[in-house]
Enzyme design. Structure first.
Site, PDB file in Angstrom:
ATOM      1  CB  THR A 209      42.740  55.271  41.270  1.00  0.00           C
ATOM      2  OG1 THR A 209      42.646  53.873  41.561  1.00  0.00           O
ATOM      3  CG2 THR A 209      43.647  55.946  42.278  1.00  0.00           C
ATOM      4  CG  ASN A 211      42.628  50.748  38.379  1.00  0.00           C
ATOM      5  OD1 ASN A 211      42.292  51.538  39.247  1.00  0.00           O
ATOM      6  ND2 ASN A 211      43.497  49.778  38.585  1.00  0.00           N
ATOM      7  CD  GLU A 258      46.264  51.756  40.766  1.00  0.00           C
ATOM      8  OE1 GLU A 258      45.413  51.928  41.664  1.00  0.00           O
ATOM      9  OE2 GLU A 258      47.316  51.112  40.933  1.00  0.00           O
TER      10      GLU A 258
END
Length: 311
Positions: A209, A211, A258
């Protein structure tokens, strides 16, 4: 569109040299109701060969009047500027909403920022105020205008018989109703921010992911998982995004944003990105372990792609 950032009082060189149609309002979110007001002003300017001038503030008046802390906005200044430019406005004024500016009397405000900006028409929504609501509203504006300009009041805009307003749209975004909020905005809600380092747990689970540290003051959607698009560089990518607390692993991270980007493998730490919130999928769930979370993420990805591609 020319954008000016000004302070009170205006300098001579900041005042238009031509007559104008003045469009007044704070326009947080530039939603469908705001768009009606702005388009009315722009069309009027075209009809009468005048310049359209939108006059707004650099912050919510509530921050000054009510001393409201941590006020959340539907649109950053940059986003507001982008949305207003799309509507064909000639000049956009952001005035710094200071304590001094807030103390202007209704007559002073009209003299300096309506008559002073060479308005031949003043266009605003039915609930626009320029001081205390009971004495400085659209109905009382003729008392201050000295017949220098015509007043165009845009009536309340509704959806399913409910007023379209920034406050109600915020409530939808904060209560798992991003789809409904997007309808009232007239576009897909967006946040901006910078990609920061996280715990990198998603990578170990097979769902890396990005962030996102969201821009200061921007309203983030409610806790949950969403179908999204993310702008990296000059390209939009399909994605799904979690707003949550990492409850499965009991990590004290606070609320994180995320974004798992589909078919993407680039290092984008430190980059500015934008994220569009298309659809709410589900709330946050605490799983017994990593495998339960992975299974759910696979289902989330399938559901996201179905939303994106099966329309």
């Amino acid at each position: 569109m020319k954008t000016l950032h000004v302070t009170h009082p205006l300098k001579d060189y900041e005042i238009p040299t031509e007559n104008t149609v003045l469009i007044m309002g704070f326009f947080d979110g530039v939603h469908l109701g705001h768009q009606k007001v702005i388009k009315t002003g722009v069309d009027l300017a075209h009809e009468h060969n005048l310049k359209s001038v939108l006059f707004t503030f650099d912050r919510s008046p509530r921050v000054v009047y009510q001393k409201e802390q941590n006020f959340k906005y539907l649109s950053s200044e940059a986003r507001k500027q982008e949305l207003i430019a799309q509507l064909g406005v000639d000049y956009l004024y952001f005035i710094e909403f200071t304590e001094e500016f807030s103390k202007l009397s209704p007559q002073e405000f009209v003299d300096d920022y309506m008559i002073g900006l060479h308005a031949k028409y003043v266009v605003a929504g039915f609930d626009y105020t320029y001081g205390k609501r009971d004495i400085a509203n659209m109905e009382t504006l003729p008392n201050y205008s000295h017949d220098e300009f015509k007043i165009i009041t845009v009536p309340k805009q509704t959806f399913d018989q409910e007023k379209i307003g920034s406050t109600s749209i915020k409530e939808l975004i904060e209560n798992n109703q991003i789809d409904e909020a997007n309808e009232l905005l007239g576009y897909t809600y967006q946040n901006s921010g910078i990609v920061i380092h996280g715990l990198q747990r998603g990578r170990t689970l097979g769902f890396p992911t990005a962030n996102l540290a969201v821009g200061k003051g921007e309203l983030i959607p409610s806790i949950g998982v969403y179908v999204t698009k993310i702008l990296v560089g000059d390209k939009w990518y399909d994605s799904m995004t979690s707003v949550g607390y990492n409850v499965t692993f009991s990590e004290n991270t606070g609320v994180t944003v995320e974004c798992n980007i589909f078919d993407f493998d680039q290092d984008i730490y430190g980059q500015d990105v934008k994220i569009e919130w298309l659809h709410y999928l589900r709330g946050e769930v605490k799983f017994d372990g990593a495998q339960g979370l992975v299974d759910q993420l696979k289902l989330d990805r399938e559901n996201s792609k179905s939303f994106l591609y099966d329309k």
